[in-house]
Design a protein around this motif. Structure first.
Motif, PDB file in Angstrom:
ATOM      1  N   SER A  73     -17.267  61.674   0.841  1.00  0.00           N
ATOM      2  CA  SER A  73     -16.267  61.264  -0.154  1.00  0.00           C
ATOM      3  C   SER A  73     -16.817  61.576  -1.598  1.00  0.00           C
ATOM      4  O   SER A  73     -17.546  61.052  -2.063  1.00  0.00           O
ATOM      5  N   VAL A  74     -15.937  62.434  -2.330  1.00  0.00           N
ATOM      6  CA  VAL A  74     -16.376  62.962  -3.324  1.00  0.00           C
ATOM      7  C   VAL A  74     -15.979  62.204  -4.538  1.00  0.00           C
ATOM      8  O   VAL A  74     -14.878  61.425  -4.805  1.00  0.00           O
ATOM      9  N   ARG A  75     -16.811  61.933  -5.744  1.00  0.00           N
ATOM     10  CA  ARG A  75     -16.893  61.047  -6.818  1.00  0.00           C
ATOM     11  C   ARG A  75     -17.226  61.992  -7.993  1.00  0.00           C
ATOM     12  O   ARG A  75     -18.404  62.745  -7.773  1.00  0.00           O
ATOM     13  N   THR A  76     -16.570  62.083  -8.811  1.00  0.00           N
ATOM     14  CA  THR A  76     -16.849  62.809 -10.223  1.00  0.00           C
ATOM     15  C   THR A  76     -16.894  61.817 -11.386  1.00  0.00           C
ATOM     16  O   THR A  76     -15.783  60.662 -11.398  1.00  0.00           O
ATOM     17  N   ASP A  77     -17.235  61.909 -12.666  1.00  0.00           N
ATOM     18  CA  ASP A  77     -17.236  61.169 -13.701  1.00  0.00           C
ATOM     19  C   ASP A  77     -16.139  61.479 -14.288  1.00  0.00           C
ATOM     20  O   ASP A  77     -15.763  62.484 -14.656  1.00  0.00           O
ATOM     21  N   PRO A  78     -15.447  60.219 -14.770  1.00  0.00           N
ATOM     22  CA  PRO A  78     -14.100  60.495 -15.311  1.00  0.00           C
ATOM     23  C   PRO A  78     -14.098  61.165 -16.768  1.00  0.00           C
ATOM     24  O   PRO A  78     -13.427  61.856 -17.496  1.00  0.00           O
ATOM     25  N   ASP A  79     -15.514  60.711 -17.349  1.00  0.00           N
ATOM     26  CA  ASP A  79     -15.736  61.497 -18.922  1.00  0.00           C
ATOM     27  C   ASP A  79     -16.070  62.806 -18.955  1.00  0.00           C
ATOM     28  O   ASP A  79     -15.698  63.704 -19.729  1.00  0.00           O
ATOM     29  N   ASP A  80     -16.912  63.517 -17.936  1.00  0.00           N
ATOM     30  CA  ASP A  80     -17.293  64.601 -18.058  1.00  0.00           C
ATOM     31  C   ASP A  80     -17.003  65.607 -16.650  1.00  0.00           C
ATOM     32  O   ASP A  80     -17.544  66.602 -16.583  1.00  0.00           O
ATOM     33  N   ASN A  81     -16.294  64.913 -15.702  1.00  0.00           N
ATOM     34  CA  ASN A  81     -15.998  65.696 -14.584  1.00  0.00           C
ATOM     35  C   ASN A  81     -17.108  66.207 -13.620  1.00  0.00           C
ATOM     36  O   ASN A  81     -16.910  66.574 -12.764  1.00  0.00           O
ATOM     37  N   GLY A  82     -18.477  65.580 -14.062  1.00  0.00           N
ATOM     38  CA  GLY A  82     -19.478  65.963 -13.123  1.00  0.00           C
ATOM     39  C   GLY A  82     -20.164  64.714 -12.216  1.00  0.00           C
ATOM     40  O   GLY A  82     -19.167  63.894 -11.855  1.00  0.00           O
ATOM     41  N   PRO A  83     -21.261  64.772 -11.508  1.00  0.00           N
ATOM     42  CA  PRO A  83     -21.694  63.722 -10.846  1.00  0.00           C
ATOM     43  C   PRO A  83     -21.754  62.525 -11.563  1.00  0.00           C
ATOM     44  O   PRO A  83     -21.845  62.299 -12.755  1.00  0.00           O
ATOM     45  N   ILE A  84     -21.379  61.261 -10.836  1.00  0.00           N
ATOM     46  CA  ILE A  84     -21.512  59.910 -11.432  1.00  0.00           C
ATOM     47  C   ILE A  84     -22.884  59.310 -11.664  1.00  0.00           C
ATOM     48  O   ILE A  84     -23.804  59.936 -10.807  1.00  0.00           O
ATOM     49  N   ALA A  85     -23.349  58.500 -12.282  1.00  0.00           N
ATOM     50  CA  ALA A  85     -24.607  58.010 -12.551  1.00  0.00           C
ATOM     51  C   ALA A  85     -24.940  57.160 -11.083  1.00  0.00           C
ATOM     52  O   ALA A  85     -24.285  56.898 -10.300  1.00  0.00           O
ATOM     53  N   ASP A  86     -26.296  57.382 -10.841  1.00  0.00           N
ATOM     54  CA  ASP A  86     -26.804  56.504  -9.620  1.00  0.00           C
ATOM     55  C   ASP A  86     -26.284  55.059  -9.762  1.00  0.00           C
ATOM     56  O   ASP A  86     -26.019  54.881  -8.499  1.00  0.00           O
ATOM     57  N   SER A  87     -26.309  54.497 -10.742  1.00  0.00           N
ATOM     58  CA  SER A  87     -25.910  53.062 -10.515  1.00  0.00           C
ATOM     59  C   SER A  87     -24.574  52.949 -10.193  1.00  0.00           C
ATOM     60  O   SER A  87     -24.184  51.983  -9.364  1.00  0.00           O
ATOM     61  N   ALA A  88     -23.647  53.892 -10.922  1.00  0.00           N
ATOM     62  CA  ALA A  88     -22.263  53.873 -10.411  1.00  0.00           C
ATOM     63  C   ALA A  88     -21.933  54.267  -8.883  1.00  0.00           C
ATOM     64  O   ALA A  88     -21.371  53.865  -8.100  1.00  0.00           O
ATOM     65  N   ALA A  89     -22.844  55.050  -8.516  1.00  0.00           N
ATOM     66  CA  ALA A  89     -22.751  55.684  -7.060  1.00  0.00           C
ATOM     67  C   ALA A  89     -23.016  54.412  -5.959  1.00  0.00           C
ATOM     68  O   ALA A  89     -22.228  54.374  -4.927  1.00  0.00           O
ATOM     69  N   LYS A  90     -24.109  53.601  -6.405  1.00  0.00           N
ATOM     70  CA  LYS A  90     -24.524  52.667  -5.332  1.00  0.00           C
ATOM     71  C   LYS A  90     -23.461  51.714  -5.526  1.00  0.00           C
ATOM     72  O   LYS A  90     -22.933  50.983  -4.255  1.00  0.00           O
ATOM     73  N   ILE A  91     -22.805  51.178  -6.492  1.00  0.00           N
ATOM     74  CA  ILE A  91     -21.614  50.368  -6.606  1.00  0.00           C
ATOM     75  C   ILE A  91     -20.644  50.812  -5.670  1.00  0.00           C
ATOM     76  O   ILE A  91     -19.798  50.170  -4.701  1.00  0.00           O
ATOM     77  N   ALA A  92     -20.005  52.233  -5.992  1.00  0.00           N
ATOM     78  CA  ALA A  92     -19.122  52.853  -5.534  1.00  0.00           C
ATOM     79  C   ALA A  92     -19.094  53.079  -3.569  1.00  0.00           C
ATOM     80  O   ALA A  92     -18.315  52.538  -3.279  1.00  0.00           O
ATOM     81  N   LEU A  93     -20.499  53.258  -3.436  1.00  0.00           N
ATOM     82  CA  LEU A  93     -20.746  53.368  -2.085  1.00  0.00           C
ATOM     83  C   LEU A  93     -20.597  51.908  -1.291  1.00  0.00           C
ATOM     84  O   LEU A  93     -20.018  52.078  -0.279  1.00  0.00           O
ATOM     85  N   LYS A  94     -21.262  50.705  -1.931  1.00  0.00           N
ATOM     86  CA  LYS A  94     -21.072  49.781  -1.434  1.00  0.00           C
ATOM     87  C   LYS A  94     -19.489  49.334  -1.367  1.00  0.00           C
ATOM     88  O   LYS A  94     -19.051  48.725   0.161  1.00  0.00           O
TER      89      LYS A  94
END
Length: 128
Positions: A73-94
């Motif tokens: 499942s693809v996630r991008t940072d809403p501010d720069d359209n790149g990868p999201i931070a590790d901390s945000a990825a862990k929360i999103a994954l949970k």
């Protein structure tokens, strides 16, 4: 003879071409009878299209789970359209795994592949 690229390989090239670098939430699943059960999850920051199915499948095999499919499942940072931070990825994954447990049809909203890198989809079946 060079192996034929899997549908995963086609997808990763197309996704990088379309949106650039991104974070992929990954959920390995077991498919049994009429159910799909999440087994393991992680995330990866995808920076280029050199990621290939055979390498990913080898990594998944080392996860210690008897998996039948995998959801990206693809996630991008809403501010720069790149990868999201590790901390945000862990929360999103949970949150993502919990949502999948509650509604398996969400597998169709991502990029769902079998052990050979072929596309899968989940269809609801009537209770028997």
């Amino acid at each position: 003879m060079t192996p034929r690229p899997s549908l995963f390989d086609d997808w990763i090239r197309d996704e990088i071409s379309r949106i650039g670098a991104f974070t992929a939430l990954i959920v390995l699943v077991k498919i049994e009878d009429h159910t799909v059960r999440p087994l393991r999850s992680s995330h990866v920051h995808v920076m280029g299209s050199d990621l290939i199915w055979s390498d990913m499948a080898q990594l998944f095999d080392k996860a210690g789970a008897d998996w039948d499919g995998v959801l990206f499942s693809v996630r991008t940072d809403p501010d720069d359209n790149g990868p999201i931070a590790d901390s945000a990825a862990k929360i999103a994954l949970k949150d993502h795994v919990q949502s999948l447990i509650e509604d398996r049809t969400l597998l169709n909203a991502g990029h769902f592949f079998d052990r050979k890198g072929r596309r899968l989809r989940v269809d609801e079946v009537a209770a028997q």
